[in-house]
Write a protein that holds these residues in place. Structure first.
Motif, mmCIF file in Angstrom:
data_model
loop_
_atom_site.group_PDB
_atom_site.id
_atom_site.type_symbol
_atom_site.label_atom_id
_atom_site.label_comp_id
_atom_site.label_asym_id
_atom_site.label_seq_id
_atom_site.Cartn_x
_atom_site.Cartn_y
_atom_site.Cartn_z
ATOM 1 N N SER A 149 50.836 26.472 -44.382
ATOM 2 C CA SER A 149 51.332 27.836 -44.242
ATOM 3 C C SER A 149 51.689 28.373 -45.632
ATOM 4 C CB SER A 149 52.545 27.883 -43.311
ATOM 5 O OG SER A 149 53.647 27.225 -43.895
ATOM 6 N N ASN B 203 51.727 33.786 -43.553
ATOM 7 C CA ASN B 203 52.839 33.354 -42.707
ATOM 8 C C ASN B 203 53.435 32.060 -43.262
ATOM 9 O OD1 ASN B 203 54.635 33.044 -40.659
ATOM 10 N ND2 ASN B 203 53.134 32.936 -39.012
ATOM 11 N N VAL C 82 55.966 29.139 -42.606
ATOM 12 C CA VAL C 82 56.623 28.548 -41.434
ATOM 13 C C VAL C 82 57.621 27.487 -41.895
ATOM 14 C CG1 VAL C 82 56.273 27.341 -39.263
ATOM 15 C CG2 VAL C 82 54.538 28.956 -40.083
ATOM 16 N N ALA D 66 52.437 29.711 -30.999
ATOM 17 C CA ALA D 66 53.624 30.330 -31.593
ATOM 18 C C ALA D 66 53.390 30.784 -33.023
ATOM 19 C CB ALA D 66 54.790 29.339 -31.559
ATOM 20 N N LEU D 67 52.443 30.196 -33.696
ATOM 21 C CA LEU D 67 52.248 30.485 -35.115
ATOM 22 C C LEU D 67 50.901 31.168 -35.307
ATOM 23 C CD1 LEU D 67 53.415 27.015 -36.457
ATOM 24 C CD2 LEU D 67 54.802 29.029 -35.957
ATOM 25 N N PHE D 68 50.946 32.286 -35.967
ATOM 26 C CA PHE D 68 49.719 33.047 -36.161
ATOM 27 C C PHE D 68 49.585 33.409 -37.639
ATOM 28 C CE2 PHE D 68 51.132 33.732 -31.838
ATOM 29 C CZ PHE D 68 49.984 33.432 -31.134
ATOM 30 N N ALA D 69 48.356 33.372 -38.097
ATOM 31 C CA ALA D 69 48.086 33.737 -39.488
ATOM 32 C C ALA D 69 48.298 35.236 -39.664
ATOM 33 C CB ALA D 69 46.658 33.354 -39.855
ATOM 34 N N PHE E 44 48.540 24.187 -40.750
ATOM 35 C CA PHE E 44 48.783 25.408 -39.999
ATOM 36 C C PHE E 44 47.455 25.967 -39.498
ATOM 37 C CE2 PHE E 44 50.530 29.201 -38.671
ATOM 38 C CZ PHE E 44 49.928 30.298 -39.257
ATOM 39 N N ASP F 273 45.787 28.995 -36.796
ATOM 40 C CA ASP F 273 46.120 30.213 -36.083
ATOM 41 C C ASP F 273 46.286 29.909 -34.591
ATOM 42 O OD1 ASP F 273 46.704 32.871 -35.969
ATOM 43 O OD2 ASP F 273 44.642 33.490 -35.622
ATOM 44 N N GLY F 274 47.418 30.323 -34.034
ATOM 45 C CA GLY F 274 47.672 30.094 -32.617
ATOM 46 C C GLY F 274 48.195 28.711 -32.295
ATOM 47 N N SER F 275 48.576 27.958 -33.289
ATOM 48 C CA SER F 275 49.073 26.608 -33.021
ATOM 49 C C SER F 275 50.520 26.669 -32.546
ATOM 50 C CB SER F 275 48.976 25.750 -34.279
ATOM 51 O OG SER F 275 49.738 26.327 -35.310
#
Lengths: 210, 141
Positions: free
Chosen positions: A111, A119, A121, A167-170, B107, B109-111
């Motif tokens: 990240s 993003n 994190v 939960a995590l998006f670029a 990381f 995307d969408g993880s």
């Protein structure tokens, strides 16, 4: 009368076994907590020393050439995270493994670095460093420091998701995502995740090399 | 009873063909490993020069990354083992189908959020409960 006052062998043995087991469990957990606290203090000292070195170097050369005190090896100090509204002031370490999260909030490899486009994190344990993250409200200020780069963030969203949910998006623009387990007060591995997203007050400064 | 099936062109009407040489050959094949006190499992060929092939094919593969290189190394090992076992290996196909492996902890995307679940609070609670219960039992008369 005398025999009735004596403890039964069953109760004595079971009680002893329970006390011994309990002591083992508490010792194990306490050792982990103490180890994490000691290493967190060492990491903070490393971070401050690196900041001093970077400042001296900047004074001599006019530019900062390094940010992280120990590079990006797992467990090395990477940034400082401050959230005044909940009294949080922690050194973020590289990596989100079990060892790293025991020391402090961890920066997810891959990240973006805090303040850079993308993003960034940062995750932490709810029973230690992110204990009060649940009290974070929309509009609260978050500050990250990484070398000379000091970024102020505003909390723009606060979501509770399942552990396996996306939960995590670029992102293209600079974003700070803080995650921890949810509920905060929960015995056992918590089933959900608290995901707090923040956006910078100002666009990230260009020209500073991470 | 005969062994006509061993001689193409013979029919059931032809006289049976028995050959002492055939029996001797079969017996020799069956008994030779035992007599030599060794195991004959398969032909062990020397490992091919897979590195050259991998590099040449990797150039043809679009956008190779460090991850695909790691996968190629694993394929090399598999190719070596397969070749040692006498199996034919198509290295071109192996490399062409090798997809970049996701790096652990990276990381995407969408993880989902990183696993921050910790059992330590539960362990403390269990430990404290065990100590309390044990103390009660020890003090009970």
């Amino acid at each position: 009368m005398e025999s009735s006052r004596r403890r039964s062998p069953w109760a004595r043995r079971t009680g002893g076994a329970l006390v011994a087991t309990g002591l083992l469990l508490v010792t194990f957990a306490g050792t982990r907590y103490v180890e994490g606290a000691v290493r967190a203090e060492a990491v903070r000292e490393q971070w401050e020393a690196a900041q001093v070195r970077a400042a001296v170097e900047a004074t001599r050369n006019g530019v900062f050439t390094s940010v992280a005190a120990g590079g990006f090896t797992p467990g090395s100090p990477l940034a400082r995270l401050r959230i005044p509204s909940i009294g949080l002031d922690e050194i973020v370490v590289a990596g989100v493994g079990d060892v790293e999260l025991n020391v402090g909030p961890g920066h997810l490899p891959g990240s973006a670095l805090p303040g850079q486009p993308g993003n960034s994190v940062i995750s932490g344990h709810r029973d230690r460093h992110f204990l009060r993250l649940g009290g974070l409200a929309l509009g609260d200020t978050v500050v990250t420091e990484m070398g000379p780069r000091r970024t102020q963030w505003i909390v723009v969203s606060r979501r509770v998701l399942g552990a396996g949910e996306p939960a995590l998006f670029a992102t293209v623009d600079a974003t700070l995502t803080l995650t921890t387990c949810w509920p905060i007060r929960f015995f056992g591995p918590a089933p959900d995740r608290l995901v707090v997203t923040a956006k910078p007050l100002e666009p990230p400064a260009a020209g500073v090399q991470g | 009873m005969g062994y006509a099936f061993l001689r193409p062109g013979l029919t059931r009407e032809d006289p049976p063909v028995t050959s002492g040489r055939l029996f001797a050959s079969l017996a020799l094949v069956a008994l030779a490993p035992g007599a030599a006190a060794a195991q004959f499992t398969t032909f062990v060929a020397p490992p091919p020069r897979v590195d050259t092939v991998i590099v040449a094919d990797a150039r043809l593969t679009p956008a190779p990354t460090a991850d695909s290189l790691a996968r190629a190394n694993i394929n090399n090992m598999k190719a070596w083992v397969d070749s040692a076992a006498g199996n034919a290996v198509d290295l071109r196909a192996e490399v062409a189908t090798a997809a970049p492996l996701p790096q652990p902890g990276y990381f995407a995307d969408g993880s989902p959020a990183p696993n921050t679940a910790t059992p330590l609070p539960l362990i403390v609670l269990l430990g404290a409960s065990a100590i309390g219960a044990g103390t009660v039992l020890l003090r009970r008369r």
